[in-house]
Design a protein around this motif. Sequence first.
Motif, PDB file in Angstrom:
ATOM      1  N   VAL A 171      -8.908   5.511  15.052  1.00 48.92           N
ATOM      2  CA  VAL A 171      -9.304   5.554  13.635  1.00 48.92           C
ATOM      3  C   VAL A 171      -8.934   4.236  12.953  1.00 48.92           C
ATOM      4  CG1 VAL A 171      -8.883   6.677  11.413  1.00 48.92           C
ATOM      5  CG2 VAL A 171      -9.092   8.042  13.508  1.00 48.92           C
ATOM      6  N   VAL A 172      -9.895   3.668  12.185  1.00 51.84           N
ATOM      7  CA  VAL A 172      -9.669   2.414  11.467  1.00 51.84           C
ATOM      8  C   VAL A 172      -9.447   2.663   9.971  1.00 51.84           C
ATOM      9  CG1 VAL A 172     -10.663   0.190  10.858  1.00 51.84           C
ATOM     10  CG2 VAL A 172     -10.996   1.123  13.161  1.00 51.84           C
ATOM     11  N   ASP A 173     -10.240   3.566   9.373  1.00 49.71           N
ATOM     12  CA  ASP A 173     -10.147   3.817   7.934  1.00 49.71           C
ATOM     13  C   ASP A 173     -10.409   5.300   7.692  1.00 49.71           C
ATOM     14  OD1 ASP A 173     -10.164   3.853   5.196  1.00 49.71           O
ATOM     15  OD2 ASP A 173     -11.589   2.192   4.976  1.00 49.71           O
ATOM     16  N   ALA A 174      -9.443   5.958   7.028  1.00 42.77           N
ATOM     17  CA  ALA A 174      -9.612   7.376   6.738  1.00 42.77           C
ATOM     18  C   ALA A 174     -10.563   7.608   5.575  1.00 42.77           C
ATOM     19  CB  ALA A 174      -8.255   8.000   6.430  1.00 42.77           C
ATOM     20  N   GLY A 175     -10.905   6.539   4.817  1.00 42.06           N
ATOM     21  CA  GLY A 175     -11.871   6.657   3.729  1.00 42.06           C
ATOM     22  C   GLY A 175     -11.293   7.264   2.476  1.00 42.06           C
ATOM     23  N   ASP A 176      -9.964   7.145   2.275  1.00 39.44           N
ATOM     24  CA  ASP A 176      -9.378   7.706   1.059  1.00 39.44           C
ATOM     25  C   ASP A 176      -9.369   6.705  -0.091  1.00 39.44           C
ATOM     26  OD1 ASP A 176      -7.548   5.962   2.089  1.00 39.44           O
ATOM     27  OD2 ASP A 176      -5.820   7.313   1.903  1.00 39.44           O
ATOM     28  N   GLY A 177      -9.823   5.457   0.154  1.00 38.29           N
ATOM     29  CA  GLY A 177      -9.922   4.445  -0.889  1.00 38.29           C
ATOM     30  C   GLY A 177      -8.622   3.827  -1.299  1.00 38.29           C
ATOM     31  N   SER A 178      -7.522   4.091  -0.560  1.00 42.05           N
ATOM     32  CA  SER A 178      -6.218   3.547  -0.924  1.00 42.05           C
ATOM     33  C   SER A 178      -6.072   2.121  -0.413  1.00 42.05           C
ATOM     34  CB  SER A 178      -5.110   4.422  -0.357  1.00 42.05           C
ATOM     35  OG  SER A 178      -5.117   4.363   1.063  1.00 42.05           O
ATOM     36  N   ALA A 179      -5.130   1.401  -1.054  1.00 39.48           N
ATOM     37  CA  ALA A 179      -4.829   0.041  -0.602  1.00 39.48           C
ATOM     38  C   ALA A 179      -4.254   0.064   0.802  1.00 39.48           C
ATOM     39  CB  ALA A 179      -3.848  -0.624  -1.581  1.00 39.48           C
ATOM     40  N   TRP A 180      -3.471   1.160   1.148  1.00 34.02           N
ATOM     41  CA  TRP A 180      -2.894   1.263   2.509  1.00 34.02           C
ATOM     42  C   TRP A 180      -4.011   1.364   3.541  1.00 34.02           C
ATOM     43  CZ3 TRP A 180      -2.722   3.933   6.975  1.00 34.02           C
ATOM     44  CH2 TRP A 180      -1.633   3.737   7.820  1.00 34.02           C
ATOM     45  N   GLY A 205       0.820  -1.209   0.000  1.00 34.71           N
ATOM     46  CA  GLY A 205       0.000   0.000   0.000  1.00 34.71           C
ATOM     47  C   GLY A 205       0.850   1.254   0.000  1.00 34.71           C
ATOM     48  N   PHE A 206       1.949   1.222   0.736  1.00 34.88           N
ATOM     49  CA  PHE A 206       2.850   2.379   0.775  1.00 34.88           C
ATOM     50  C   PHE A 206       3.482   2.590  -0.595  1.00 34.88           C
ATOM     51  CE2 PHE A 206       6.657   4.770   1.761  1.00 34.88           C
ATOM     52  CZ  PHE A 206       6.229   5.656   2.735  1.00 34.88           C
ATOM     53  N   ASP A 207       3.922   1.485  -1.250  1.00 33.25           N
ATOM     54  CA  ASP A 207       4.536   1.615  -2.570  1.00 33.25           C
ATOM     55  C   ASP A 207       3.542   2.162  -3.588  1.00 33.25           C
ATOM     56  OD1 ASP A 207       6.912   0.670  -1.576  1.00 33.25           O
ATOM     57  OD2 ASP A 207       6.555  -1.406  -2.179  1.00 33.25           O
ATOM     58  N   GLU A 208       2.279   1.741  -3.466  1.00 32.83           N
ATOM     59  CA  GLU A 208       1.254   2.226  -4.398  1.00 32.83           C
ATOM     60  C   GLU A 208       1.058   3.723  -4.247  1.00 32.83           C
ATOM     61  OE1 GLU A 208      -3.516   1.726  -4.725  1.00 32.83           O
ATOM     62  OE2 GLU A 208      -2.374  -0.168  -4.668  1.00 32.83           O
ATOM     63  N   LEU A 209       1.074   4.211  -2.989  1.00 36.56           N
ATOM     64  CA  LEU A 209       0.878   5.649  -2.765  1.00 36.56           C
ATOM     65  C   LEU A 209       2.073   6.464  -3.244  1.00 36.56           C
ATOM     66  CD1 LEU A 209      -0.771   5.731   0.789  1.00 36.56           C
ATOM     67  CD2 LEU A 209      -1.831   6.330  -1.401  1.00 36.56           C
ATOM     68  N   GLN A 210       3.201   5.830  -3.432  1.00 32.64           N
ATOM     69  CA  GLN A 210       4.361   6.555  -3.919  1.00 32.64           C
ATOM     70  C   GLN A 210       4.127   7.123  -5.329  1.00 32.64           C
ATOM     71  OE1 GLN A 210       6.303   7.415  -1.662  1.00 32.64           O
ATOM     72  NE2 GLN A 210       8.110   6.060  -1.562  1.00 32.64           N
ATOM     73  N   ASP A 211       3.231   6.454  -6.068  1.00 36.38           N
ATOM     74  CA  ASP A 211       2.969   6.911  -7.436  1.00 36.38           C
ATOM     75  C   ASP A 211       1.876   7.969  -7.499  1.00 36.38           C
ATOM     76  OD1 ASP A 211       4.864   5.073  -8.295  1.00 36.38           O
ATOM     77  OD2 ASP A 211       3.366   3.460  -8.505  1.00 36.38           O
ATOM     78  N   HIS A 227       0.889  11.694   1.842  1.00 39.35           N
ATOM     79  CA  HIS A 227      -0.505  11.262   1.701  1.00 39.35           C
ATOM     80  C   HIS A 227      -1.039  10.746   3.034  1.00 39.35           C
ATOM     81  CE1 HIS A 227      -1.380  11.768  -2.519  1.00 39.35           C
ATOM     82  NE2 HIS A 227      -0.295  11.060  -2.915  1.00 39.35           N
ATOM     83  N   LEU A 228      -0.281   9.857   3.664  1.00 42.59           N
ATOM     84  CA  LEU A 228      -0.765   9.212   4.898  1.00 42.59           C
ATOM     85  C   LEU A 228      -0.872  10.210   6.047  1.00 42.59           C
ATOM     86  CD1 LEU A 228       1.216   5.851   4.745  1.00 42.59           C
ATOM     87  CD2 LEU A 228      -1.202   6.231   4.235  1.00 42.59           C
TER      88      LEU A 228
END
Length: 715
Positions: free
Chosen positions: A169-178, A100-106, A151-152
């Motif tokens: 907090v469980v999910d920030a609701g940003d729809g990311s894989a992280w 998830g972190f690698d995905e947000l890098q893009d 992002h995070l």
Amino acid sequence: MAPTPPNPPATRRLRGGLGIQSKLLVMLLLVAVVSISVTGVIGFLNGRDSLRDAAFEQMTTIRELRANELESALRTLQNGVKLDSRTLDTVEASQAFNAGFDELQDEPVTAEERSAVLDYYSDYYIPELEARSGQQFDPEALLPATPAGQHLQAAYTAKHTDYDESLAVVDAGDGSAWSAAHAKYHPYFKGLVDDLGYEDVLLINDEGRIVYTAYKGIDLGLSLTEQPMTDTVLTAAYTEVMRSNTLDAVVMTDFERYLPSLNVPNAWVVSPVGRTGAITGALAVQVPIDTINSVLTGNEGWTSQGFGATGEAYIVGADNLMRSVSRELVEHPDTYAERAIANGTPPEIAERIVAVNGTVLLQPVDTPAANRALRGESGTIVSSGYLGSTRLASFAPLDAGGPRWVIIASIEETEAFAPVVEFTRVVLLSAGALILLIAVLSLLLARVFTAPLNRLMSGVRRVAAGDRDVEVDTRTRDEFAELGRAFNDLSRNLQTKADLLDAERAESERMLLSLMPPAVADRYRQGDETIVEDHTDVTVIYADIVGFDDYTAELDSSRSLAALNEIFTGLDEIASRLGVERVRTSKQGYLASCGLSVPRVDSARRVVEFAAAAQAFVERLSAQWNAKLSLRAGIDSGSVTTGLVGRNSVIYDMWGDAVNLAHRLQGAAIEPGVTLSQRVVDRLGDMFAVTDMGMTDGKTGPQRAWRLSAEDSRV
């Protein structure tokens, strides 16, 4: 008359020696004191050493117990982290967060996201960090260098100023894989924090980036190889476990100020995450300081842990700074800074300790116990503590599984050795009580032994002092009783003879004092037969009682004598009170003087006051007896001669000009009253009112006479 022998001394004492009772008492006391002293000293030394050894052993035992419990807790913590890093949930979470972190890098970072993070730093985090650390920070320097980190932090960190809210907090609701991975695995790691008391849980990928934290602080997305994380103990521990290339590796760090936690001291336990043959990163758990403090303080139950009122156990690091909380700070925060500063702690450090209510990485412990423990030694000594007071300290290195720590258990010297002090007090009081008891018993025994002799000695002293009818008790049947009976016989014989001598002596004394003054009588007793003295500056009074013959004309001889005795007794009392000396009396007159035996500068005043008092006394008797009595007196001052007259029949008399003139003044007066010579008036000055009576005949020629006024003659 033979001179009277002097009275014997009331008590005769031996010179340079002790009595039998004293010697016996001293011997008994010496035997008892020596015995008690030898026994007491031996018992005291053994008891004192035993109690001191017990105090040392007790502190050593407490230190070992605290050390064993803490080492066990730290090993349990390290083993727990190592096991947690191997669980399927942790391995899968590491893989998911890494992906998830690698995905947000893009994903490009929007201006709103970057601004939100910087605003969070500027408005909340950096002001509080600067207040705690005293340093200044640039928000740009803290910003994660990667898009994923920004992002995070924009989605999770910047939205919450309360760490507990961020943890929830469980999910920030940003729809990311992280966020999807966070929603799935965060409850597991939150459970570790809640159930095991971890301060925080971090997942670090194999490149050294923090891809997950339970609290989502500003360390989320930071790289351990970049500022501000380089050169930290966390980075060193991560590097060590990753280089080990084994899943069994676990490293515990020392405490260090962790900037993402507002510069609060943190220690870490780090272990690789992965399965056999594949390491995906590392699990880092922030060591809960409360766990260490709870073990060392017994949940602040120092007394129940055997530390009494002043004892404690604490940890010191290689830098001589404390790694746990101070009991003094917990119990006495108001006085802690003052005591710390007095012992050399810098004022700013002492004030900081009180402000943050903690001593970790703040309180210096440069004491002999800490220094010896850091050299690898263990033992127990009495030395100064970190706050200056003298303490009994037990020290040893601590096997904490990584950091170089030592543990010290200490207690105030006065409290540690209180049993020794109490034992000393008890020994001294007991010895004193025994000596006192033995002294009393020895005294009683000595008195019992010497009681017959003391009774005999008391009887002898009483006889020597002049006591009569003295007998000693002869209740015993020993040699003392025989001696007592002999003494009683002697006492009775002496009593009979003494009674006869006393009767004769008393009669002789009474007759002698009725004839002359005591001073003259003393000279007469000593054998002086020619006693004559010349006196100057003497005031003489010659008085007679007018009307006494008429009053006693119808009285029998005994009543007449009784009346005369009452008059002269009263005059004698007045004379004695005023310092006037009676010379002789007769039915025809009363001769007295002042300044005869004791020279007096105010003899004239005293005699005039005597005459006035005597006149008042006679007037009272006249009224009482219903008679016409009055005093007629003449007073003169000058030189007189006194002495004993006669050989076989001795009388004491006084003669001279002053006696003659006083007699003439008394005889020349027609009316009762007190007549004074010119010499007396000159000496009196204005003390008394007088009336001029003209001239009267004197032996040396005409003399002026004065009458004492009626007001001054009544007292």
